[in-house]
Design an enzyme around this catalytic site. Sequence first.
Site, short mmCIF file in Angstrom:
data_model
loop_
_atom_site.label_atom_id
_atom_site.label_comp_id
_atom_site.label_asym_id
_atom_site.label_seq_id
_atom_site.Cartn_x
_atom_site.Cartn_y
_atom_site.Cartn_z
N SER A 22 0.83 -1.20 0.00
CA SER A 22 0.00 0.00 0.00
C SER A 22 0.87 1.26 0.00
O SER A 22 1.70 1.43 -0.89
CB SER A 22 -0.97 -0.04 1.18
N ASP A 74 -5.64 -3.82 -2.03
CA ASP A 74 -4.59 -3.49 -1.07
C ASP A 74 -3.96 -4.75 -0.46
O ASP A 74 -4.65 -5.64 0.03
CB ASP A 74 -5.22 -2.65 0.04
#
Length: 285
Positions: free
Chosen positions: A42, A155
């Site tokens: 991320s 993510d």
Amino acid sequence: MKQTKKISLVLGSGGARGLTHIGIIKWLEEHNYEIVSISGCSIGALVGGFYAAGKLDNYEAWLRELDILDMLRLLDFQGSGGLVSGKKLMKKLESLVGRHQIEDLKIKYTAVATDIDAQKEVWINSGPLLNAIRASISLPMFFTPFRYKEKNLVDGGVLNPVPIAPTFHDDTDLIISVNLGGEATHHPLQKQESQTNSLSQTIKEYFTSFSLPESFLKEDNIYMIANKSFDTMQSNIAKMKLSAYPSDIEIDVPINLCGTFEFHKAAELIEYGYNLCETIEELEN
């Protein structure tokens, strides 16, 4: 003079708290640590990717000038499977970092994402750098999942918020990990109530112009509740992962340091990350 140590750096997931990664990298460079490998998830994949491409200064300079309205203008509410498509943001990031192939970078780099259909981690260590970043930052419900090699990726923090495994076979002296889901604590980034209220009002006024549903404009709207839940989930997964596969040195950033989207606090967050590294030499000894 202190001998240079080669390190593998693992940069975790956690939204704007990840701007502390920049301060941590600065400290490491200034104290004779050579970063030869980066594994990121991320925001960790984003910061790590810019560093591996030699463009972290560009990102930092832009962040330091970023205000709340600048940030909001990068959100294109045209997503499918997520509120935001991410196209405007990625165009801006491309202007800052340029186009790079991961295999051409001078530093070994791995971005970690999640295959939402197969429920598996995906390690991206080749191909376009920006594709790897876009896949890894796909916060569920907020960003549209990224279609990559016939996979729908979100993510990486869904399964592995602090991805140490890609560094296991590195020929380095140390593995240093940065966990953005550390224990909550009192911190210096809390704003006065009047400032917080003013910020909330600015956001609400901006979003109103898009005719978004009332459920989104409330202070504890569906997206904020989902995000808080995701933060809680990531923090607990990180604890389990780091317990099973500890790094040589773990740097913990408090989970309540700032909100997920408070990128306008860049200067304070970078400084916090830098100062947090004072513990590294103590941990080594």
